[in-house]
Design a protein around this motif. Structure first.
Motif, PDB file in Angstrom:
ATOM      1  N   CYS A  12       0.974  -1.332   0.056  1.00 60.63           N
ATOM      2  CA  CYS A  12      -0.061   0.122   0.188  1.00 60.63           C
ATOM      3  C   CYS A  12       0.730   1.263   0.055  1.00 60.63           C
ATOM      4  O   CYS A  12       0.472   2.291   0.569  1.00 60.63           O
ATOM      5  CB  CYS A  12      -1.014  -0.089   1.182  1.00 60.63           C
ATOM      6  SG  CYS A  12      -0.138   0.095   2.891  1.00 60.63           S
ATOM      7  N   TYR A  59      -5.436  -9.729   1.022  1.00 59.08           N
ATOM      8  CA  TYR A  59      -4.352 -10.238   0.276  1.00 59.08           C
ATOM      9  C   TYR A  59      -3.732 -11.716   0.370  1.00 59.08           C
ATOM     10  O   TYR A  59      -2.831 -12.188  -0.296  1.00 59.08           O
ATOM     11  CB  TYR A  59      -3.215  -9.302   0.167  1.00 59.08           C
ATOM     12  CG  TYR A  59      -2.349  -9.370   1.695  1.00 59.08           C
ATOM     13  CD1 TYR A  59      -1.358 -10.089   1.869  1.00 59.08           C
ATOM     14  CD2 TYR A  59      -2.715  -8.272   2.512  1.00 59.08           C
ATOM     15  CE1 TYR A  59      -0.821 -10.130   3.159  1.00 59.08           C
ATOM     16  CE2 TYR A  59      -2.055  -8.219   3.730  1.00 59.08           C
ATOM     17  CZ  TYR A  59      -1.078  -9.184   3.881  1.00 59.08           C
ATOM     18  OH  TYR A  59      -0.500  -9.017   4.948  1.00 59.08           O
ATOM     19  N   SER A 257      -6.695  -6.705  -7.825  1.00 56.45           N
ATOM     20  CA  SER A 257      -7.451  -5.347  -8.418  1.00 56.45           C
ATOM     21  C   SER A 257      -8.336  -5.582  -9.396  1.00 56.45           C
ATOM     22  O   SER A 257      -9.416  -4.940  -9.437  1.00 56.45           O
ATOM     23  CB  SER A 257      -6.159  -4.756  -9.147  1.00 56.45           C
ATOM     24  OG  SER A 257      -5.051  -4.438  -8.329  1.00 56.45           O
ATOM     25  N   PHE A 260     -11.514  -5.746  -7.473  1.00 59.65           N
ATOM     26  CA  PHE A 260     -12.155  -4.415  -7.358  1.00 59.65           C
ATOM     27  C   PHE A 260     -12.644  -3.794  -8.430  1.00 59.65           C
ATOM     28  O   PHE A 260     -13.856  -3.393  -8.105  1.00 59.65           O
ATOM     29  CB  PHE A 260     -10.906  -3.708  -6.675  1.00 59.65           C
ATOM     30  CG  PHE A 260     -10.464  -3.861  -5.307  1.00 59.65           C
ATOM     31  CD1 PHE A 260     -10.858  -4.451  -4.493  1.00 59.65           C
ATOM     32  CD2 PHE A 260      -9.077  -3.769  -5.183  1.00 59.65           C
ATOM     33  CE1 PHE A 260     -10.426  -4.697  -3.141  1.00 59.65           C
ATOM     34  CE2 PHE A 260      -8.369  -3.999  -3.944  1.00 59.65           C
ATOM     35  CZ  PHE A 260      -9.143  -4.630  -2.775  1.00 59.65           C
ATOM     36  N   TYR A 269      -8.449  -3.412   2.437  1.00 61.01           N
ATOM     37  CA  TYR A 269      -7.381  -2.661   2.890  1.00 61.01           C
ATOM     38  C   TYR A 269      -6.010  -3.164   2.148  1.00 61.01           C
ATOM     39  O   TYR A 269      -6.006  -4.071   1.379  1.00 61.01           O
ATOM     40  CB  TYR A 269      -7.051  -2.588   4.360  1.00 61.01           C
ATOM     41  CG  TYR A 269      -8.300  -2.002   5.058  1.00 61.01           C
ATOM     42  CD1 TYR A 269      -8.176  -0.536   5.049  1.00 61.01           C
ATOM     43  CD2 TYR A 269      -9.211  -2.720   5.653  1.00 61.01           C
ATOM     44  CE1 TYR A 269      -9.374  -0.070   5.695  1.00 61.01           C
ATOM     45  CE2 TYR A 269     -10.376  -2.149   6.457  1.00 61.01           C
ATOM     46  CZ  TYR A 269     -10.231  -0.566   6.554  1.00 61.01           C
ATOM     47  OH  TYR A 269     -11.253   0.066   7.120  1.00 61.01           O
ATOM     48  N   VAL A 271      -4.428  -1.722  -0.678  1.00 59.38           N
ATOM     49  CA  VAL A 271      -4.418  -1.807  -1.967  1.00 59.38           C
ATOM     50  C   VAL A 271      -3.080  -1.973  -2.662  1.00 59.38           C
ATOM     51  O   VAL A 271      -1.962  -1.309  -2.275  1.00 59.38           O
ATOM     52  CB  VAL A 271      -5.183  -0.455  -2.339  1.00 59.38           C
ATOM     53  CG1 VAL A 271      -5.314  -0.409  -3.829  1.00 59.38           C
ATOM     54  CG2 VAL A 271      -6.266  -0.403  -1.562  1.00 59.38           C
ATOM     55  N   LEU A 276      -2.848   1.423  -8.054  1.00 58.05           N
ATOM     56  CA  LEU A 276      -3.547   2.488  -7.536  1.00 58.05           C
ATOM     57  C   LEU A 276      -3.971   3.386  -8.687  1.00 58.05           C
ATOM     58  O   LEU A 276      -4.953   4.118  -8.432  1.00 58.05           O
ATOM     59  CB  LEU A 276      -2.605   3.122  -6.399  1.00 58.05           C
ATOM     60  CG  LEU A 276      -2.358   2.531  -4.961  1.00 58.05           C
ATOM     61  CD1 LEU A 276      -1.372   3.313  -4.375  1.00 58.05           C
ATOM     62  CD2 LEU A 276      -3.591   2.782  -4.441  1.00 58.05           C
ATOM     63  N   LEU A 279      -7.043   1.977 -10.300  1.00 51.96           N
ATOM     64  CA  LEU A 279      -8.082   2.249  -9.689  1.00 51.96           C
ATOM     65  C   LEU A 279      -8.616   3.511  -9.323  1.00 51.96           C
ATOM     66  O   LEU A 279      -9.672   3.770  -9.457  1.00 51.96           O
ATOM     67  CB  LEU A 279      -7.692   1.337  -8.223  1.00 51.96           C
ATOM     68  CG  LEU A 279      -7.483  -0.147  -8.148  1.00 51.96           C
ATOM     69  CD1 LEU A 279      -7.224  -0.554  -6.867  1.00 51.96           C
ATOM     70  CD2 LEU A 279      -8.713  -1.040  -8.511  1.00 51.96           C
ATOM     71  N   VAL A 287     -10.238   5.175  -3.917  1.00 55.17           N
ATOM     72  CA  VAL A 287      -8.879   4.870  -3.229  1.00 55.17           C
ATOM     73  C   VAL A 287      -8.867   5.878  -2.206  1.00 55.17           C
ATOM     74  O   VAL A 287      -8.651   7.085  -2.477  1.00 55.17           O
ATOM     75  CB  VAL A 287      -7.707   4.865  -3.906  1.00 55.17           C
ATOM     76  CG1 VAL A 287      -6.649   4.237  -3.037  1.00 55.17           C
ATOM     77  CG2 VAL A 287      -7.677   3.620  -4.954  1.00 55.17           C
ATOM     78  N   THR A 515      -3.913   2.461   3.077  1.00 62.31           N
ATOM     79  CA  THR A 515      -4.856   2.464   1.917  1.00 62.31           C
ATOM     80  C   THR A 515      -6.191   1.624   1.966  1.00 62.31           C
ATOM     81  O   THR A 515      -6.196   0.316   2.443  1.00 62.31           O
ATOM     82  CB  THR A 515      -4.246   2.263   0.548  1.00 62.31           C
ATOM     83  OG1 THR A 515      -3.748   0.897   0.716  1.00 62.31           O
ATOM     84  CG2 THR A 515      -3.053   3.356   0.408  1.00 62.31           C
ATOM     85  N   PHE A 517      -9.811   0.415  -0.726  1.00 65.94           N
ATOM     86  CA  PHE A 517     -10.590   0.885  -1.826  1.00 65.94           C
ATOM     87  C   PHE A 517     -11.926   0.534  -1.396  1.00 65.94           C
ATOM     88  O   PHE A 517     -12.190  -0.530  -0.797  1.00 65.94           O
ATOM     89  CB  PHE A 517     -10.085  -0.223  -3.134  1.00 65.94           C
ATOM     90  CG  PHE A 517     -11.152  -0.064  -4.193  1.00 65.94           C
ATOM     91  CD1 PHE A 517     -10.664   0.887  -5.010  1.00 65.94           C
ATOM     92  CD2 PHE A 517     -11.984  -0.913  -4.484  1.00 65.94           C
ATOM     93  CE1 PHE A 517     -11.431   0.975  -6.071  1.00 65.94           C
ATOM     94  CE2 PHE A 517     -12.707  -0.868  -5.508  1.00 65.94           C
ATOM     95  CZ  PHE A 517     -12.421   0.032  -6.443  1.00 65.94           C
TER      96      PHE A 517
END
Length: 545
Positions: A12, A59, A257, A260, A269, A271, A276, A279, A287, A515, A517
């Motif tokens: 992140c 993750y 990703s 998302f 959380y 990201v 980034l 997104l 974000v 971070t 999303f």
């Protein structure tokens, strides 16, 4: 050292650090390297209505849901909504009452907690002092194998001193122990559940019976974890807005990703920094950047090899082009770290941050000076093994940069790639560190007190992965840990920061905010690292009425 037990921070890092006001929650954006400005705030816009359910991406799958063994982002992200602590860390990095409504310190070696009455576990039974005593004592039991056990090193006894009162008697003053009652060490579980579950507790086979706004519903190993709303939750301001939460596990950054972007995950959380930009420009969600207590560091794992010589550690630090590391690993919007404990870790006494952290010099990049130190140490050509992994793309980026820096000054830095689960094991299993000299990690505090990070550099601490020992540091730590005033304690902690930067048992790299999303259908999540213990899922609801 108080490290993230994985490299999760690196997932992140396309962000910048921020000034956080621990008392007011105010934040001040800081311009990042490369000219980008990112707003850092503790909260996303509030929910506009309820939801039947939402899906949250992790993750990695939690390796446990045992509060005493939870020592990483994935398990704590789930448990934050299921189990609670005696105290609570808020999104703006304050410490407030949790399952304990009152705390007394009648003398420097006694901590007394008055418990909240009428709190119900998920099975409907009422929390008592017996549950608190059992939960805390379990952290100290060698049979548990808790990585938090060293936090209780000064505890002589944990006693029930009333139906709703628990007293900790200490061998010497320990301010951090009290603060850590807002983190995993202060987690409370039903004593009856612990006894019944035995070794299955916290596994897919065992039950969890805590007090949080959500109860564990199912754990389909390798697939998903689901939580259901706890109807008898005690705190009306955190009554869940969603009936159900589903956690999915996606290790591949690109696949995560895509989840998302496609909407198969409503949020998450940590990201992936490589995504980034995509997104943020996608229109599929937002974000957000939140307060953080973390910094990316190089932790020395072996002081018997070349890195046992301070000149070699200094040389490697001088050889690191942190600005370019930030550009390559974080899209140019991170900031070089001035010390092992991040700026955000000083939030408990924010009025001291400018004088005690901001005045630290920026890290120096000087290859020629680094070469001279290597020659003086007689370390030219010596091998240094740095562990790397596919756990996050940024790990290999940083590892390659460290390897190149080492070779530029005459050190033979070799990379050893391990699987994600093996990488995580480095932080909980000493045998996993054998043959390794360096690991890329992130130092983060569970609480907004920088002293917490530096406690993990004490001689013999569980988090002191390289077994570094410095008598001056140990004495200074004990002095700081006996000081109840947060401002004065921050000043004493600055002395520990000075020793750590002089001796470099940990080499600072860079720091960034947290971070998150949020897809278009959800909002309300806290944005910062407090999500490790604060019941963040309870505030997530519909983005539109």
């Amino acid at each position: 050292m108080r490290m993230s037990r994985t490299i999760a921070l690196l997932a992140c890092t396309a962000a910048l650090t921020a000034t956080t006001g621990a008392c007011s929650g105010a934040t001040t954006p800081r311009a990042a390297a490369g000219g980008a400005d990112v707003e850092v705030t503790p909260l996303s816009p509030p929910a506009q209505g309820p939801l039947d359910s939402f899906t949250w991406s992790l993750y990695a799958e939690p390796y446990t849901l045992d509060y005493a063994l939870a020592y990483d982002y994935p398990p704590n992200t789930v448990l934050a909504n299921v189990c609670e602590q005696l105290l609570r860390v808020t999104p703006d990095l304050r410490i407030e009452p949790g399952l304990a409504v009152k705390y007394d310190r009648p003398d420097p070696r006694t901590l007394v907690y008055t418990l909240r009455p009428g709190v119900r576990f998920h099975d409907g039974t009422t929390m008592t002092a017996d549950d608190v005593v059992a939960s805390l004592r379990r952290q100290m039991d060698p049979e548990t194998g808790s990585p938090w056990g060293s936090s209780f090193k000064n505890v002589d006894a944990i006693e029930k001193t009333g139906p709703l009162e628990v007293t900790l008697r200490l061998g010497k003053p320990d301010i951090l122990l009290h603060e850590l009652m807002a983190a995993s060490p202060g987690t409370i579980e039903s004593a009856a559940t612990l006894a019944a579950a035995g070794k299955d507790y916290g596994t897919p086979k065992g039950k969890i019976n805590c007090t949080g706004p959500y109860a564990l519903d199912t754990w389909s190993q390798g697939s998903e974890i689901t939580l259901k709303k706890h109807a008898d939750y005690w705190d009306p301001k955190l009554s869940p807005k969603s009936e159900k939460v589903t956690f999915t596990f996606i290790e591949d950054a690109a696949a995560r990703s895509n989840a998302f972007l496609s909407g198969t995950a409503d949020g998450g959380y940590m990201v992936p920094s490589s995504s980034l930009g995509q997104l943020r420009a996608s229109g599929r969600g937002t974000v957000l950047f939140g307060p953080n207590t973390a910094a990316s560091n190089l932790a020395v794992l072996d002081f018997h090899g070349p890195l046992g010589d301070l000149r070699v550690r200094r040389a490697l630090s001088l050889a690191l082009d942190r600005e370019n590391i930030v550009k390559a690993a974080a899209g140019g919007v991170g900031v070089p770290a001035k010390a092992p404990a991040a700026r955000g870790a000083w939030a408990l006494a924010p009025e001291k941050t400018a004088a005690l952290y901001d005045t630290q010099p920026e890290p120096v990049y000087d290859v020629e000076a680094a070469k001279k130190l290597v020659q003086e140490a007689g370390a030219a050509g010596r091998t240094i093994t740095l562990v790397t992994s596919t756990l996050a793309p940024e790990i290999s980026v940083v590892a390659n940069a460290v390897q190149a820096a080492g070779r530029q000054i005459g050190l033979d830095v070799r990379l050893r790639s391990v699987a994600p689960e093996a990488y995580s094991s480095i932080f909980v299993d000493p045998s996993a560190r054998e043959g390794l000299d360096l690991v890329i990690t992130s130092g983060y505090d569970n609480t907004p007190d920088p002293l917490e990070f530096y406690q993990y550099l004490r001689t013999g601490d569980f988090g002191n992965y390289g077994k570094w020992s410095n008598a001056e540091f140990d004495v200074a730590f004990d002095r700081a840990n006996s000081e109840p005033d947060a401002g004065r304690r921050a000043e004493l902690t600055a002395g520990l920061q000075t020793i750590a930067m002089r001796e470099l048992p940990v080499i600072p790299l860079y720091e960034a905010p947290h971070t998150v999303f949020l897809g278009k259908r959800v909002t309300g999540a806290p944005t910062g690292i407090a999500q490790l213990y604060y019941p963040w899922a309870a505030t997530i609801g519909a983005a539109k009425k």
